[in-house]
Enzyme design. Structure first.
Site, mmCIF file in Angstrom:
data_model
loop_
_atom_site.group_PDB
_atom_site.id
_atom_site.type_symbol
_atom_site.label_atom_id
_atom_site.label_comp_id
_atom_site.label_asym_id
_atom_site.label_seq_id
_atom_site.Cartn_x
_atom_site.Cartn_y
_atom_site.Cartn_z
ATOM 1 N N GLU A 116 0.681 -1.268 -0.060
ATOM 2 C CA GLU A 116 -0.227 -0.072 0.060
ATOM 3 C C GLU A 116 0.910 1.203 0.004
ATOM 4 O O GLU A 116 0.697 1.982 0.833
ATOM 5 C CB GLU A 116 -0.985 0.077 0.995
ATOM 6 C CG GLU A 116 -1.973 -1.379 1.079
ATOM 7 C CD GLU A 116 -2.919 -1.099 2.282
ATOM 8 O OE1 GLU A 116 -2.691 -0.494 3.284
ATOM 9 O OE2 GLU A 116 -3.631 -2.031 2.070
ATOM 10 N N ASN A 176 2.009 -4.603 -3.529
ATOM 11 C CA ASN A 176 0.773 -5.052 -3.145
ATOM 12 C C ASN A 176 0.094 -3.755 -2.671
ATOM 13 O O ASN A 176 0.366 -2.960 -1.935
ATOM 14 C CB ASN A 176 0.702 -6.273 -2.068
ATOM 15 C CG ASN A 176 -0.835 -6.666 -1.588
ATOM 16 O OD1 ASN A 176 -1.400 -7.334 -2.782
ATOM 17 N ND2 ASN A 176 -1.283 -6.541 -0.555
ATOM 18 N N HIS A 198 -10.132 -5.941 -2.506
ATOM 19 C CA HIS A 198 -11.454 -5.733 -1.263
ATOM 20 C C HIS A 198 -12.575 -5.117 -1.829
ATOM 21 O O HIS A 198 -12.696 -3.832 -2.102
ATOM 22 C CB HIS A 198 -11.117 -5.124 -0.072
ATOM 23 C CG HIS A 198 -9.694 -5.900 0.661
ATOM 24 N ND1 HIS A 198 -9.906 -6.925 1.430
ATOM 25 C CD2 HIS A 198 -8.444 -5.617 0.518
ATOM 26 C CE1 HIS A 198 -9.057 -7.225 1.859
ATOM 27 N NE2 HIS A 198 -8.067 -6.490 1.342
ATOM 28 N N GLU A 215 -6.161 -10.201 -1.866
ATOM 29 C CA GLU A 215 -6.854 -10.653 -0.875
ATOM 30 C C GLU A 215 -8.612 -10.488 -1.096
ATOM 31 O O GLU A 215 -9.001 -9.485 -0.542
ATOM 32 C CB GLU A 215 -6.477 -8.994 0.038
ATOM 33 C CG GLU A 215 -5.026 -9.015 0.307
ATOM 34 C CD GLU A 215 -4.560 -7.858 1.190
ATOM 35 O OE1 GLU A 215 -5.419 -7.178 1.615
ATOM 36 O OE2 GLU A 215 -3.490 -7.606 1.362
ATOM 37 N N ASP A 272 -12.264 -10.332 -1.176
ATOM 38 C CA ASP A 272 -13.271 -10.330 -0.564
ATOM 39 C C ASP A 272 -14.557 -9.301 -1.211
ATOM 40 O O ASP A 272 -14.110 -8.347 -1.795
ATOM 41 C CB ASP A 272 -13.352 -10.339 0.835
ATOM 42 C CG ASP A 272 -12.798 -9.181 1.569
ATOM 43 O OD1 ASP A 272 -12.687 -8.077 0.814
ATOM 44 O OD2 ASP A 272 -12.237 -9.174 2.562
HETATM 45 C C1 XIL Z 1 -6.205 -6.796 7.845
HETATM 46 C C2 XIL Z 1 -6.427 -7.952 8.790
HETATM 47 O O1 XIL Z 1 -7.310 -8.988 8.100
HETATM 48 C C3 XIL Z 1 -7.020 -7.778 10.251
HETATM 49 O O2 XIL Z 1 -7.393 -9.027 10.887
HETATM 50 C C4 XIL Z 1 -6.114 -6.753 10.678
HETATM 51 O O3 XIL Z 1 -6.944 -6.248 11.954
HETATM 52 C C5 XIL Z 1 -6.082 -5.384 9.883
HETATM 53 O O4 XIL Z 1 -5.212 -5.852 8.550
HETATM 54 N N1 XIL Z 1 -4.790 -4.750 3.365
HETATM 55 C C6 XIL Z 1 -3.823 -5.534 3.772
HETATM 56 C C7 XIL Z 1 -4.004 -6.660 5.097
HETATM 57 O O5 XIL Z 1 -2.934 -5.673 3.154
HETATM 58 O O6 XIL Z 1 -2.733 -6.677 5.749
HETATM 59 C C8 XIL Z 1 -5.147 -6.150 5.810
HETATM 60 O O7 XIL Z 1 -5.537 -7.341 6.781
HETATM 61 C C9 XIL Z 1 -6.389 -5.993 4.956
HETATM 62 C C10 XIL Z 1 -6.346 -4.604 4.123
#
Ligand code: XIL
Length: 316
Positions: free
Chosen positions: A132, A173, A209, A237, A239
């Site tokens: 990020e 990422n 996400h 990641e 969802d």
């Molecule tokens: C999230 C985890 O899933 C949570 O358990 C934690 O509290 C916060 O981080 N982007 C990312 C991940 O790269 O590391 C994050 O994971 C979600 C957003």
């Protein structure tokens, strides 16, 4: 019943995987599904390899929790994604507010990435070395790394990771880079400049996400824009959340949305794998992060498959 990793491999992908977390591993019903390597051929630790977990104070490294996930991947025959080396978040305050000069912070970044990636040498398929780095408008995130080192922390971390484990694939990422726009363009420009400088970089992770019913268009061409720069792409990641409570209509929309994402990856050869950000709504990070939102995973909180599961299969 279809197994997602098996179907993904038949579709030419390297793996279909999921995030998991240490606190979930004592749930025997959860672990029974997680451990099925034909369902999940890859796992990512959601938290236990982050900076606050691995180097909570300077020079003092703890790998117990990360090792638990790495050992699970090994015993299940699953690929492991390291996550992550350098991120503004879940960063211990000794780094974020350390007031270090450039030389000192450079050495801190190098030591952190070398030590963490080196600890897992030979055990990971890939590492999210940089997580990020950009704001949504495509400008650099003004975190402690950028404020102290400008963009030099990126090649610094990538080089340290390459030296520590020459075989693992090195990734950058980010989120909101899944579709064309200023942020995706900024990341493409970074890939180009790193490549032309000879900095080691193997892949770009697109987090995905997403919000059900608001899926942007042009997903495949955006993936292609990265692969044409000479890097692989992974969906890291995935969802797809909705406003709670779920209904049959919302689940149907979510199924369509999962299929849209998966088929975009399927259609681009260089999109090598897909990771969902945990597979069950029971442990999803969404409800605690996005107020009123949830039900983002392909299995519900009682471990029943949702229509989204069929959407994934249909997309592969
Ligand atoms: C999230 C985890 O899933 C949570 O358990 C934690 O509290 C916060 O981080 N982007 C990312 C991940 O790269 O590391 C994050 O994971 C979600 C957003």
């Amino acid at each position: 019943t279809q197994k997602l990793n098996t179907v993904a491999k038949s579709a030419g992908k390297t793996y279909f995987g999921t995030a998991t977390d240490n606190s979930e591993l004592s749930d025997s019903a959860y672990i029974a599904i997680l451990n099925d390597g034909t369902m999940f051929g890859q796992i990512t630790p959601a938290n236990s390899m982050k900076w606050d977990a691995t180097e909570p104070s300077r020079g003092s490294f703890t790998f117990t929790q990360g090792d638990q996930i790495a050992n699970l991947a090994k015993s299940n025959g699953q690929l492991l994604r390291g996550h992550n080396c350098v991120w503004y978040n879940q960063l211990p305050s000794w780094v974020s507010s350390g007031g270090f000069n450039a030389a000192t912070l450079s050495s801190i970044v190098t030591t952190h990435c070398s030590t963490v990636v080196g600890h897992y040498k030979g055990q990971t398929y890939a590492w999210d070395v940089i997580n990020e780095p950009f704001n949504d408008d495509g400008t650099w995130r003004t975190d402690v790394f950028y404020n102290t080192l400008n963009t030099s922390y990126v090649p610094l971390a990538l080089n340290a990771a390459r030296t520590a484990d020459p075989a693992t694939k090195l990734y950058i990422n980010d989120y909101n880079v899944e579709y064309a726009g200023a942020k995706s363009t900024a990341l493409q420009n970074l890939v180009k400049s790193l490549k032309s400088a000879g900095t080691p970089l193997d892949g770009v992770g697109l987090q995905y996400h997403m919000i059900s019913g608001s899926m942007p268009g042009g997903l495949a061409s955006n993936i292609q824009a990265f692969t044409s720069l000479g890097v692989e792409v992974a969906i890291t990641e995935l969802d797809i959340r909705m406003t709670l409570p779920p209904t049959a209509a919302k689940y149907a929309q979510q199924k369509t949305d999962y299929q849209t994402v998966i088929s975009a990856c399927k259609s681009v050869t260089g999109c090598i794998g897909i990771t969902i950000w945990d597979w069950t709504d029971k442990y999803s990070w969404v409800p605690s992060t996005f107020s009123g939102q949830g039900a983002a995973c392909p299995w519900d909180a009682t471990y029943l498959k949702k229509p989204a599961f069929d959407g994934i299969v249909a997309g592969l």
